[in-house]
Scaffold this motif. Structure first.
Motif, PDB file in Angstrom:
ATOM      1  N   ILE A 254       0.812  -1.349   0.320  1.00 37.01           N
ATOM      2  CA  ILE A 254      -0.387   0.209   0.013  1.00 37.01           C
ATOM      3  C   ILE A 254       1.051   1.498  -0.237  1.00 37.01           C
ATOM      4  N   GLY A 255       0.693   2.257  -1.209  1.00 41.40           N
ATOM      5  CA  GLY A 255       1.139   3.133  -1.202  1.00 41.40           C
ATOM      6  C   GLY A 255       2.709   3.269  -1.768  1.00 41.40           C
ATOM      7  N   GLY A 256       3.155   3.964  -1.085  1.00 42.28           N
ATOM      8  CA  GLY A 256       5.263   4.111  -1.818  1.00 42.28           C
ATOM      9  C   GLY A 256       4.907   4.532  -2.502  1.00 42.28           C
ATOM     10  N   TRP A 257       6.283   4.712  -3.010  1.00 43.07           N
ATOM     11  CA  TRP A 257       6.880   5.970  -4.557  1.00 43.07           C
ATOM     12  C   TRP A 257       8.102   4.821  -5.543  1.00 43.07           C
ATOM     13  N   LYS A 258       7.687   5.387  -6.057  1.00 45.84           N
ATOM     14  CA  LYS A 258       8.835   4.579  -7.358  1.00 45.84           C
ATOM     15  C   LYS A 258      10.032   5.670  -7.782  1.00 45.84           C
ATOM     16  N   ALA A 259      11.368   5.228  -7.187  1.00 49.03           N
ATOM     17  CA  ALA A 259      12.848   6.064  -7.377  1.00 49.03           C
ATOM     18  C   ALA A 259      13.194   6.037  -8.323  1.00 49.03           C
ATOM     19  N   PHE A 260      13.946   7.068  -9.398  1.00 49.43           N
ATOM     20  CA  PHE A 260      14.618   6.128  -9.956  1.00 49.43           C
ATOM     21  C   PHE A 260      16.606   6.848  -9.275  1.00 49.43           C
ATOM     22  N   LYS A 261      17.257   6.254 -10.320  1.00 45.03           N
ATOM     23  CA  LYS A 261      18.081   6.939  -9.747  1.00 45.03           C
ATOM     24  C   LYS A 261      18.832   7.862  -9.613  1.00 45.03           C
ATOM     25  N   LYS A 262      18.543   9.341 -10.254  1.00 43.20           N
ATOM     26  CA  LYS A 262      18.514  10.287  -9.895  1.00 43.20           C
ATOM     27  C   LYS A 262      17.022  11.136  -9.789  1.00 43.20           C
ATOM     28  N   ASN A 263      17.333  11.611  -8.322  1.00 39.26           N
ATOM     29  CA  ASN A 263      15.810  11.979  -8.026  1.00 39.26           C
ATOM     30  C   ASN A 263      16.172  13.095  -6.905  1.00 39.26           C
ATOM     31  N   ALA A 264      15.040  14.045  -6.983  1.00 36.72           N
ATOM     32  CA  ALA A 264      14.996  15.580  -5.734  1.00 36.72           C
ATOM     33  C   ALA A 264      13.856  15.400  -5.701  1.00 36.72           C
ATOM     34  N   PHE A 265      13.779  15.620  -4.254  1.00 39.05           N
ATOM     35  CA  PHE A 265      12.585  16.105  -3.401  1.00 39.05           C
ATOM     36  C   PHE A 265      12.361  17.845  -3.755  1.00 39.05           C
ATOM     37  N   VAL A 266      11.581  18.129  -3.540  1.00 39.41           N
ATOM     38  CA  VAL A 266      11.145  19.663  -4.019  1.00 39.41           C
ATOM     39  C   VAL A 266      10.085  20.173  -2.753  1.00 39.41           C
ATOM     40  N   LEU A 267      10.798  20.572  -1.627  1.00 39.26           N
ATOM     41  CA  LEU A 267      10.013  21.224  -0.603  1.00 39.26           C
ATOM     42  C   LEU A 267       9.651  22.662  -1.155  1.00 39.26           C
ATOM     43  N   SER A 268       7.942  22.448  -1.471  1.00 37.67           N
ATOM     44  CA  SER A 268       7.745  23.312  -2.429  1.00 37.67           C
ATOM     45  C   SER A 268       7.133  24.750  -1.469  1.00 37.67           C
TER      46      SER A 268
END
Length: 451
Positions: A254-268
């Motif tokens: 349930i839930g979760g996210w797929k991540a790639f090799k290159k990512n970034a969080f965007v603290l909007s």
């Protein structure tokens, strides 16, 4: 004769049981009775590098703060759990029973006996500042300077990170570095296509949301676009923080996210509240990987301010008034609710949400009789709450814009409104965020507690 004999036996048993219970109540010790309560309900926040302003772990810790502890627990200020447990129950609700509070009082009145230390429960202090355990990755947020001008500050911050390979994330936890100024965070995650992004760490990393008025300009400034100017894949609402919030983690699948090799969080909209002195914040983000492929992605809708349903009447709160507002929406499909998040600012007084089924039955969602701006949780149900298609979710909020409200930022009171969704502390908001799944048979019996 038989009745007299039976009565005598029962009386003796009750007397013996009563003496045993009384001895526990009349002679509590820290080692046997108080420490287990403290370690369960106080220590998670009151330990090194957590949000509590002093430690509550050892006997000496607790004795030195005994008067403050008694005041806060007897007035139900601590441990913080604003939701009414008699209305709805949630995972992780942190409350003391009346009996536990009485036990504290007796222990204090008896001069706080330590008791046999061999009976002390063991307590291990994790080196990680996490409520979820040891993270797989710890990603630092760029250190930020906060000016002591007593003004709100809203920043758009990129938090880049690389992983060895594509993977799945089950939970993301924002850990505030300076709890005195970090008020809230709403964050997304972008996933860069490898051949389209050479360096995820390019850009200035920080954008002032007031100066960089358009999202495209801000994204360009902090390097959130591919090298060819195209947009990466965006996963919404991945990392969030409010005072008191513990990051959600659901059962596998349930839930979760797929991540790639290159990512970034965007603290909007990383919101720093007003500060009277210059200070710094060095927050970071914990990542917890998933062992399985989640097959039920989460969905979310927001009611009220900036949401799908209007506030009635419009959220304009006249001075020297206590006023009620409502917002409601009718469901077009049957949903299984996992987590809810009520949100108001400083004038909030009470909050209630429930659903009315097409047959008129009520489904209780949450009741917060005494709103506390400083403690705003994401509440996760013990089992999914199934709300049928055609039901109406109704949210009722009460706001206190009088001098009697000790949190009122204005003296004398003045007109306060939501100001087109402004997130400034001195403006108001009335929101209800619902995290859900499209209904599947059996959801009503599905436990959301992780093993």
């Amino acid at each position: 004769m038989k009745y007299i004999k039976l009565y005598t036996i029962l009386s003796a048993l009750l007397f013996t049981f009563g003496c045993q219970e009384s001895s526990k109540i009349l002679h509590p010790t820290f080692a046997e009775h108080i420490a287990p309560i403290v370690h369960r309900s106080c220590t998670p926040c009151h330990k090194p590098q957590q949000i509590g302003h002093f430690d509550l772990i050892t006997y000496q810790d607790v004795v030195s703060q005994k008067d403050q502890i008694w005041f806060t627990i007897s007035n139900r200020i601590m441990p913080p759990w604003p939701a009414d447990i008699h209305y709805t129950e949630f995972i992780g609700q942190n409350t003391l029973t009346d009996e536990e509070i009485k036990l504290f009082k007796i222990w204090i009145d008896n001069s706080c006996p330590q008791g046999d230390t061999s009976h002390l429960p063991s307590y291990t202090i994790s080196p990680e500042r996490s409520f979820l355990g040891k993270p797989d990755y710890v990603i630092p947020v760029i250190p930020t300077h906060i000016e002591g001008n007593f003004s709100d500050q809203f920043l758009l911050i990129k938090v880049p990170f690389e992983l060895p390979s594509d993977t799945f994330i089950r939970a993301v936890e924002f850990v505030p570095g300076n709890t005195k100024v970090v008020h809230h965070v709403n964050g997304d995650m972008v996933k860069f296509t490898n051949e389209k992004k050479k360096n995820v760490f390019d850009g200035t990393l920080v954008s002032n949301m007031v100066l960089d008025s358009t999202i495209v300009l801000a994204y360009q400034k902090i390097g959130l676009l591919h090298d060819d100017g195209s947009f990466p894949i965006l996963s919404k609402s991945v990392v969030n923080y409010l005072p008191g919030v513990i990051a959600q983690q659901y059962p596998d699948g349930i839930g979760g996210w797929k991540a790639f090799k290159k990512n970034a969080f965007v603290l909007s909209d990383l919101h720093y509240g007003p500060s009277l002195e210059n200070t710094w914040d060095s927050s970071y983000i914990n990542i917890f990987l998933s062992k399985t492929h989640p097959d039920r992605p989460l969905k979310e809708f927001q009611m009220g301010t900036l949401g799908i349903s209007p506030i009635v009447p419009p959220l304009i709160i006249p001075p020297n008034t206590v006023k009620k507002y409502t917002t409601r929406t009718t469901l077009q499909e049957t949903i299984s609710v996992l987590t809810i998040n009520p949100h108001m600012h400083l004038l909030g007084k009470s909050f209630k949400a429930y659903a009315l089924k097409p047959n008129g039955d009520t489904i209780r969602l949450i009741h917060i009789p005494k709103w506390n701006f400083n403690w705003q949780f994401f509440y996760t149900f013990k089992k999914m709450i199934v709300i049928p298609k055609g039901s109406t979710i109704i949210v009722e909020g009460e706001f206190d814009n009088t001098e009697d409200n000790p949190f009122n930022p204005f003296h004398p009171p003045r007109v306060v409104k939501d100001n087109k969704g402004s997130m400034r502390t001195t403006d108001e908001m009335f929101q209800f965020i619902v995290t859900y799944l499209p209904y599947r048979k059996g959801d009503e019996d599905f436990s959301l507690e992780r093993n």
